[in-house]
Design a protein around this motif. Sequence first.
Motif, PDB file in Angstrom:
ATOM      1  N   SER A  38       0.749  -1.187  -0.055  1.00  0.00           N
ATOM      2  CA  SER A  38      -0.006  -0.103  -0.134  1.00  0.00           C
ATOM      3  C   SER A  38       0.983   1.130  -0.072  1.00  0.00           C
ATOM      4  N   LEU A  39       0.252   2.371  -0.526  1.00  0.00           N
ATOM      5  CA  LEU A  39       0.797   3.728  -0.201  1.00  0.00           C
ATOM      6  C   LEU A  39       1.705   3.883   1.102  1.00  0.00           C
ATOM      7  N   GLU A  40       0.864   3.903   2.063  1.00  0.00           N
ATOM      8  CA  GLU A  40       1.314   3.871   3.541  1.00  0.00           C
ATOM      9  C   GLU A  40       2.390   3.127   3.802  1.00  0.00           C
ATOM     10  N   THR A  41       2.367   1.843   3.430  1.00  0.00           N
ATOM     11  CA  THR A  41       3.616   1.036   3.584  1.00  0.00           C
ATOM     12  C   THR A  41       4.842   1.444   2.880  1.00  0.00           C
ATOM     13  N   THR A  42       4.721   1.720   1.474  1.00  0.00           N
ATOM     14  CA  THR A  42       5.850   2.242   0.923  1.00  0.00           C
ATOM     15  C   THR A  42       6.337   3.704   1.300  1.00  0.00           C
ATOM     16  N   GLU A  43       5.489   4.501   1.769  1.00  0.00           N
ATOM     17  CA  GLU A  43       5.964   5.691   2.361  1.00  0.00           C
ATOM     18  C   GLU A  43       6.561   5.624   3.627  1.00  0.00           C
ATOM     19  N   LYS A  44       6.427   4.747   4.558  1.00  0.00           N
ATOM     20  CA  LYS A  44       7.035   4.339   5.851  1.00  0.00           C
ATOM     21  C   LYS A  44       8.254   3.645   5.604  1.00  0.00           C
ATOM     22  N   LEU A  45       8.296   3.022   4.604  1.00  0.00           N
ATOM     23  CA  LEU A  45       9.622   2.269   3.850  1.00  0.00           C
ATOM     24  C   LEU A  45      10.594   3.351   3.697  1.00  0.00           C
ATOM     25  N   GLU A  46      10.165   4.086   2.860  1.00  0.00           N
ATOM     26  CA  GLU A  46      11.258   5.413   2.262  1.00  0.00           C
ATOM     27  C   GLU A  46      11.458   6.204   3.158  1.00  0.00           C
ATOM     28  N   LYS A  47      10.604   6.427   4.308  1.00  0.00           N
ATOM     29  CA  LYS A  47      10.874   7.268   5.332  1.00  0.00           C
ATOM     30  C   LYS A  47      11.970   6.674   6.182  1.00  0.00           C
ATOM     31  N   LEU A  48      11.935   5.242   6.391  1.00  0.00           N
ATOM     32  CA  LEU A  48      13.179   4.666   7.101  1.00  0.00           C
ATOM     33  C   LEU A  48      14.556   4.599   6.364  1.00  0.00           C
ATOM     34  N   ILE A  49      14.433   4.589   5.065  1.00  0.00           N
ATOM     35  CA  ILE A  49      15.584   4.493   4.193  1.00  0.00           C
ATOM     36  C   ILE A  49      16.161   5.922   4.293  1.00  0.00           C
ATOM     37  N   ALA A  50      15.308   6.956   4.198  1.00  0.00           N
ATOM     38  CA  ALA A  50      15.926   8.309   4.174  1.00  0.00           C
ATOM     39  C   ALA A  50      16.528   8.561   5.653  1.00  0.00           C
ATOM     40  N   GLU A  51      16.047   7.978   6.688  1.00  0.00           N
ATOM     41  CA  GLU A  51      16.581   8.301   8.168  1.00  0.00           C
ATOM     42  C   GLU A  51      17.881   7.464   8.384  1.00  0.00           C
ATOM     43  N   THR A  52      18.177   6.470   7.498  1.00  0.00           N
ATOM     44  CA  THR A  52      19.135   5.713   7.785  1.00  0.00           C
ATOM     45  C   THR A  52      20.519   6.133   7.236  1.00  0.00           C
ATOM     46  N   GLU A  53      21.461   6.582   8.079  1.00  0.00           N
ATOM     47  CA  GLU A  53      22.687   7.089   7.706  1.00  0.00           C
ATOM     48  C   GLU A  53      23.804   6.078   7.405  1.00  0.00           C
ATOM     49  N   THR A  54      23.927   4.947   7.936  1.00  0.00           N
ATOM     50  CA  THR A  54      24.926   3.707   7.619  1.00  0.00           C
ATOM     51  C   THR A  54      24.271   2.688   7.264  1.00  0.00           C
ATOM     52  N   VAL A  55      24.731   2.005   6.107  1.00  0.00           N
ATOM     53  CA  VAL A  55      24.428   0.770   5.766  1.00  0.00           C
ATOM     54  C   VAL A  55      25.233  -0.459   6.152  1.00  0.00           C
ATOM     55  N   GLU A  56      24.972  -1.334   6.809  1.00  0.00           N
ATOM     56  CA  GLU A  56      26.008  -2.488   7.091  1.00  0.00           C
ATOM     57  C   GLU A  56      25.870  -3.593   6.223  1.00  0.00           C
ATOM     58  N   PHE A  57      27.058  -4.166   5.687  1.00  0.00           N
ATOM     59  CA  PHE A  57      26.928  -5.174   4.547  1.00  0.00           C
ATOM     60  C   PHE A  57      27.560  -6.454   5.402  1.00  0.00           C
ATOM     61  N   CYS A  58      27.219  -7.589   4.926  1.00  0.00           N
ATOM     62  CA  CYS A  58      27.808  -8.785   5.236  1.00  0.00           C
ATOM     63  C   CYS A  58      28.175  -9.803   4.116  1.00  0.00           C
ATOM     64  N   ASP A  59      28.879 -10.707   4.474  1.00  0.00           N
ATOM     65  CA  ASP A  59      29.451 -11.588   3.431  1.00  0.00           C
ATOM     66  C   ASP A  59      28.115 -12.623   3.105  1.00  0.00           C
ATOM     67  N   PHE A  60      27.660 -12.834   1.641  1.00  0.00           N
ATOM     68  CA  PHE A  60      26.660 -13.473   1.497  1.00  0.00           C
ATOM     69  C   PHE A  60      26.853 -15.213   2.128  1.00  0.00           C
ATOM     70  N   ASP A  61      27.895 -15.711   1.972  1.00  0.00           N
ATOM     71  CA  ASP A  61      28.089 -17.014   2.366  1.00  0.00           C
ATOM     72  C   ASP A  61      27.974 -17.115   3.807  1.00  0.00           C
ATOM     73  N   LYS A  62      28.397 -16.210   4.525  1.00  0.00           N
ATOM     74  CA  LYS A  62      28.487 -16.156   5.884  1.00  0.00           C
ATOM     75  C   LYS A  62      26.906 -15.956   6.566  1.00  0.00           C
ATOM     76  N   ALA A  63      26.274 -15.151   5.914  1.00  0.00           N
ATOM     77  CA  ALA A  63      24.815 -14.857   6.164  1.00  0.00           C
ATOM     78  C   ALA A  63      24.081 -16.516   5.808  1.00  0.00           C
ATOM     79  N   VAL A  64      24.451 -16.693   4.854  1.00  0.00           N
ATOM     80  CA  VAL A  64      23.344 -18.279   4.544  1.00  0.00           C
ATOM     81  C   VAL A  64      23.965 -19.163   5.804  1.00  0.00           C
TER      82      VAL A  64
END
Length: 386
Positions: A38-64
């Motif tokens: 829904s529009l409400e859900t996508t707007e909330k997600l966009e707000k969370l993305i905009a408020e995120t200052e750093t993005v953490e990455f992890c190794d794909f195989d390790k995550a599996v």
Amino acid sequence: AYVTRVDGFDCGIMISASHNPYYDNGIKLIVGEGRDASLETTEKLEKLIAETETVEFCDFDKAVAEGRIVYLPNPFNKFIDDILGLLDVEALRERGLRVLFDTMHGSGTYPLQVIFHTARCTIDTINLNKDAYFGGQMPAPTEETLAALKNLVIKGGYDLGIAMDGDGDRLGIIDSNGRYINANEILCMLYHYLVKYKGWKGGVVRNLATTHMLDRIAESFGEKCYEVPVGFKYISSKIDEVDAVLGGESSGGLTVRGHIHGKDSIYAASLFAEMVSVTGKSPSQIMDEFEAEYGRFVMVESNLEFAPEEKADVENVIMVEKKLPDFGIEIERVNYEDGCKVYFADGSFVICRFSGTEPLLRIFAESSTKEAAASYISAFGSFLGL
């Protein structure tokens, strides 16, 4: 595709270019029952993305290994079984259609093959290999991109040619005589089939830029055609609200009552094959009958480019000042719910609206002739200087 949680429930996140070039990957958010978020859900997600200052990455195989990424076993099983449970498989087996399937290197390949093989149809394929570049062409089942399929269907004597876009939500059909069956025609045929031949009750839902032939067909059955803004979430929501038989859009997506609430060309293609098997008629024959009964409906589309700085001026003329060109025909009413849609007294229409992803003004027009529809688009373009 990935699974995450938004607003406390599971969401599927798909990274896909859909029917666009491979370099135009985007993010699709799919929630419960296969619905677009829904529009409400996508707007909330966009707000969370905009408020995120750093993005953490992890190794794909390790995550599996840690169980943070899980591969679902046999993810298609329930989906395929549900569709087979909705189809008249015996009718398909008795007819034994010969189908040529242009997979367009997309995700719909495996489930449609399984369904057609189970129904004892002969299904041959082209563009079957996995290719992130889609063979260098647009992965959209348009008349232009299906030229090769058309030639092969005629040469091979197939009953149908079927094609779907990269993520399996847009459908294109080629008749045995090489005629391209567009999304508007597919919608009309499936709604008519479900009501007349399968005895379903209910109306139909379309967006503002989809054929008005659906209105005529619904009226002939004593039902109603419901018009909603562009965006599939509006279609699935209205289907629930009015218990409509199906809903769809001229861009190629549709959904049927009793199935998932998002666009699904696997089921649509399977149901279309069932329709051909049960009626014993080709799509061309069915459309000829529709034209005789409901009249001729011809849609023309155009995309007008504009510089980013021009958008505000164009929008001001259309949406604020609400100026219109002289179309040379009586206007019945104008709708500004989603862009500007002009309804003419003879039942034809023209709609212009901004693309949500590109600097384009999309214009759709429908009339009884191609020339009339094209003239409405030309009038809008000249009026706006585009």
